[in-house]
Design a protein around this motif. Sequence first.
Motif, PDB file in Angstrom:
ATOM      1  N   ILE A  26      55.534  17.884 -23.178  1.00  0.00           N
ATOM      2  CA  ILE A  26      56.629  17.559 -22.267  1.00  0.00           C
ATOM      3  C   ILE A  26      56.053  17.545 -20.857  1.00  0.00           C
ATOM      4  O   ILE A  26      55.232  18.399 -20.511  1.00  0.00           O
ATOM      5  N   MET A  27      56.459  16.575 -20.061  1.00  0.00           N
ATOM      6  CA  MET A  27      56.065  16.534 -18.653  1.00  0.00           C
ATOM      7  C   MET A  27      57.325  16.642 -17.805  1.00  0.00           C
ATOM      8  O   MET A  27      58.247  15.841 -17.960  1.00  0.00           O
ATOM      9  N   LEU A  28      57.366  17.658 -16.962  1.00  0.00           N
ATOM     10  CA  LEU A  28      58.539  17.929 -16.137  1.00  0.00           C
ATOM     11  C   LEU A  28      58.246  17.579 -14.695  1.00  0.00           C
ATOM     12  O   LEU A  28      57.236  18.020 -14.126  1.00  0.00           O
ATOM     13  N   GLY A  29      59.118  16.772 -14.097  1.00  0.00           N
ATOM     14  CA  GLY A  29      59.001  16.412 -12.689  1.00  0.00           C
ATOM     15  C   GLY A  29      60.030  17.145 -11.858  1.00  0.00           C
ATOM     16  O   GLY A  29      61.222  17.092 -12.164  1.00  0.00           O
ATOM     17  N   LEU A  30      59.578  17.860 -10.828  1.00  0.00           N
ATOM     18  CA  LEU A  30      60.473  18.650  -9.990  1.00  0.00           C
ATOM     19  C   LEU A  30      60.383  18.203  -8.535  1.00  0.00           C
ATOM     20  O   LEU A  30      59.309  17.817  -8.063  1.00  0.00           O
ATOM     21  N   ILE A  31      61.514  18.252  -7.853  1.00  0.00           N
ATOM     22  CA  ILE A  31      61.580  17.985  -6.416  1.00  0.00           C
ATOM     23  C   ILE A  31      62.199  19.201  -5.749  1.00  0.00           C
ATOM     24  O   ILE A  31      63.331  19.588  -6.083  1.00  0.00           O
ATOM     25  N   GLU A  32      61.445  19.822  -4.859  1.00  0.00           N
ATOM     26  CA  GLU A  32      61.925  21.007  -4.145  1.00  0.00           C
ATOM     27  C   GLU A  32      62.440  22.067  -5.115  1.00  0.00           C
ATOM     28  O   GLU A  32      63.549  22.598  -4.975  1.00  0.00           O
ATOM     29  N   ASN A  33      61.631  22.357  -6.145  1.00  0.00           N
ATOM     30  CA  ASN A  33      61.927  23.405  -7.130  1.00  0.00           C
ATOM     31  C   ASN A  33      63.142  23.082  -8.000  1.00  0.00           C
ATOM     32  O   ASN A  33      63.722  23.983  -8.613  1.00  0.00           O
ATOM     33  N   LYS A  34      63.535  21.809  -8.071  1.00  0.00           N
ATOM     34  CA  LYS A  34      64.675  21.404  -8.886  1.00  0.00           C
ATOM     35  C   LYS A  34      64.230  20.320  -9.864  1.00  0.00           C
ATOM     36  O   LYS A  34      63.467  19.412  -9.510  1.00  0.00           O
ATOM     37  N   LEU A  35      64.730  20.405 -11.089  1.00  0.00           N
ATOM     38  CA  LEU A  35      64.349  19.433 -12.113  1.00  0.00           C
ATOM     39  C   LEU A  35      64.907  18.056 -11.788  1.00  0.00           C
ATOM     40  O   LEU A  35      66.101  17.907 -11.514  1.00  0.00           O
ATOM     41  N   SER A  36      64.045  17.030 -11.832  1.00  0.00           N
ATOM     42  CA  SER A  36      64.452  15.657 -11.529  1.00  0.00           C
ATOM     43  C   SER A  36      64.295  14.726 -12.727  1.00  0.00           C
ATOM     44  O   SER A  36      65.113  13.834 -12.950  1.00  0.00           O
ATOM     45  N   VAL A  37      63.242  14.924 -13.509  1.00  0.00           N
ATOM     46  CA  VAL A  37      62.945  14.020 -14.628  1.00  0.00           C
ATOM     47  C   VAL A  37      62.084  14.763 -15.642  1.00  0.00           C
ATOM     48  O   VAL A  37      61.349  15.697 -15.280  1.00  0.00           O
ATOM     49  N   MET A  38      62.188  14.397 -16.896  1.00  0.00           N
ATOM     50  CA  MET A  38      61.294  14.941 -17.911  1.00  0.00           C
ATOM     51  C   MET A  38      60.888  13.838 -18.877  1.00  0.00           C
ATOM     52  O   MET A  38      61.662  12.913 -19.153  1.00  0.00           O
ATOM     53  N   LYS A  39      59.651  13.928 -19.348  1.00  0.00           N
ATOM     54  CA  LYS A  39      59.115  12.973 -20.307  1.00  0.00           C
ATOM     55  C   LYS A  39      58.644  13.732 -21.535  1.00  0.00           C
ATOM     56  O   LYS A  39      57.929  14.737 -21.418  1.00  0.00           O
ATOM     57  N   ILE A  40      59.050  13.253 -22.714  1.00  0.00           N
ATOM     58  CA  ILE A  40      58.693  13.897 -23.971  1.00  0.00           C
ATOM     59  C   ILE A  40      57.858  12.907 -24.777  1.00  0.00           C
ATOM     60  O   ILE A  40      58.289  11.767 -25.008  1.00  0.00           O
ATOM     61  N   VAL A  41      56.688  13.339 -25.201  1.00  0.00           N
ATOM     62  CA  VAL A  41      55.783  12.486 -25.983  1.00  0.00           C
ATOM     63  C   VAL A  41      55.746  13.011 -27.404  1.00  0.00           C
ATOM     64  O   VAL A  41      55.451  14.195 -27.626  1.00  0.00           O
ATOM     65  N   ASP A  42      56.042  12.132 -28.395  1.00  0.00           N
ATOM     66  CA  ASP A  42      56.017  12.590 -29.783  1.00  0.00           C
ATOM     67  C   ASP A  42      54.679  12.265 -30.441  1.00  0.00           C
ATOM     68  O   ASP A  42      53.761  11.734 -29.810  1.00  0.00           O
ATOM     69  N   ALA A  43      54.579  12.589 -31.715  1.00  0.00           N
ATOM     70  CA  ALA A  43      53.312  12.443 -32.426  1.00  0.00           C
ATOM     71  C   ALA A  43      52.876  10.991 -32.558  1.00  0.00           C
ATOM     72  O   ALA A  43      51.704  10.718 -32.819  1.00  0.00           O
ATOM     73  N   PHE A  44      53.808  10.036 -32.380  1.00  0.00           N
ATOM     74  CA  PHE A  44      53.483   8.617 -32.499  1.00  0.00           C
ATOM     75  C   PHE A  44      53.354   7.944 -31.139  1.00  0.00           C
ATOM     76  O   PHE A  44      53.399   6.725 -31.041  1.00  0.00           O
ATOM     77  N   GLU A  45      53.236   8.763 -30.100  1.00  0.00           N
ATOM     78  CA  GLU A  45      53.054   8.296 -28.731  1.00  0.00           C
ATOM     79  C   GLU A  45      54.279   7.567 -28.200  1.00  0.00           C
ATOM     80  O   GLU A  45      54.179   6.781 -27.251  1.00  0.00           O
ATOM     81  N   HIS A  46      55.444   7.800 -28.812  1.00  0.00           N
ATOM     82  CA  HIS A  46      56.695   7.340 -28.225  1.00  0.00           C
ATOM     83  C   HIS A  46      57.005   8.246 -27.031  1.00  0.00           C
ATOM     84  O   HIS A  46      56.825   9.461 -27.105  1.00  0.00           O
ATOM     85  N   ILE A  47      57.472   7.662 -25.939  1.00  0.00           N
ATOM     86  CA  ILE A  47      57.758   8.427 -24.732  1.00  0.00           C
ATOM     87  C   ILE A  47      59.257   8.359 -24.429  1.00  0.00           C
ATOM     88  O   ILE A  47      59.812   7.276 -24.233  1.00  0.00           O
ATOM     89  N   THR A  48      59.889   9.510 -24.426  1.00  0.00           N
ATOM     90  CA  THR A  48      61.301   9.619 -24.049  1.00  0.00           C
ATOM     91  C   THR A  48      61.383  10.102 -22.612  1.00  0.00           C
ATOM     92  O   THR A  48      60.890  11.185 -22.291  1.00  0.00           O
ATOM     93  N   THR A  49      61.970   9.280 -21.744  1.00  0.00           N
ATOM     94  CA  THR A  49      62.118   9.645 -20.332  1.00  0.00           C
ATOM     95  C   THR A  49      63.587   9.950 -20.056  1.00  0.00           C
ATOM     96  O   THR A  49      64.457   9.103 -20.278  1.00  0.00           O
ATOM     97  N   ILE A  50      63.853  11.171 -19.595  1.00  0.00           N
ATOM     98  CA  ILE A  50      65.210  11.594 -19.254  1.00  0.00           C
ATOM     99  C   ILE A  50      65.272  11.790 -17.743  1.00  0.00           C
ATOM    100  O   ILE A  50      64.584  12.656 -17.191  1.00  0.00           O
ATOM    101  N   SER A  51      66.081  10.975 -17.086  1.00  0.00           N
ATOM    102  CA  SER A  51      66.222  11.039 -15.626  1.00  0.00           C
ATOM    103  C   SER A  51      67.590  11.626 -15.285  1.00  0.00           C
ATOM    104  O   SER A  51      68.605  11.228 -15.862  1.00  0.00           O
TER     105      SER A  51
END
Length: 335
Positions: free
Chosen positions: A153-178
């Motif tokens: 999982i890759m978590l993107g934060l702005i000023e200590n607050k969650l802004s976006v997260m990316k989840i990579v599965d075993a088949f290299e599918h990328i789920t981006t939650i904004s």
Amino acid sequence: MIKLFSVFLIFSLNVSAEGISDLNAFVSNVSSMSSEFSQVVLDKKGLKLQDVEGVMLFKRPNKFRWDYLKPYQNQIISDGDRLYMYDQDLRQVSINPIAKVGGSTPLLIIAGKNIEKYFILKNIEAPVGGEANQNVIWVEAIPKEEGAGFTKIMLGLIENKLSVMKIVDAFEHITTISFKNAKFNVSLTDNDFLFKLPNGVDVVQNGGTSNNLSTTPNPNKNKDAELIAFANDWANAWSTKDIDLYLSKYAQDFKAPNGDALSLWQASRRQKILSQGKILVEIEDIKLITKVENFARIQFKQRYTSDKMSEMSNKSLLVKKIDGEWLIQEEISGK
């Protein structure tokens, strides 16, 4: 020019080094959150597989709810003790203890407190295809639990607050939650995280399907639940390469392709499945056709994904109930 580059490099390293401390600050200082979200899933070639929208809430520790609103309406809810996953189309909810699935759901990295119990954290630069905003600080989280269903999982934060997260599965599918229109430290109660079971919904709990929970017994609905659970169990056995369980789903009078003897077909399937790398078999749009006392035809769309290919097909299973157990007599595939 060299001096300018050196300053830029130092700035970049400092930004990267802030990632884990920013995430820890988010966990320590943000006790609750509400937000709208958009969720996009891309395959490893960048082709869009899913695009949905909804709203989410969380309250530490371990309480969260995700209401998917467009284009379908499903729910994922944790009351802190149990995780509920409701599929409106299937009229089915699965229930699991949070203690059992803590390391296998990426949502707990948002709502949990002891993140490093389940994940290995690492500071990273912006991932490829990540947010262009230079104010976004990134952290990578690798699940400690094997078979979590995702690799990182890759978590993107702005000023200590969650802004976006990316989840990579075993088949290299990328789920981006904004997240957008987010509010932090909002007033939420435990009642906001209670799952309200609709009438007529079937419950899958700890790997088994319960009887239909509607107030009026409905034998046909119970049969539907059995058939849906059978199809999902068959797909799961194939995905996990539990070959003995997979082959046990077929009747002794199964009509093997090309008229092969059952033993020859079984040996061929065993060799083919076990020789593959990672496999994921997903089924959707299940329809139950030709239901008589001990026979039924199950139709659905099947997505088969392996290390080498991804394919969508239509499938039909003719099943028969033998000694109280549904078994496959015929299997037909088509595009």
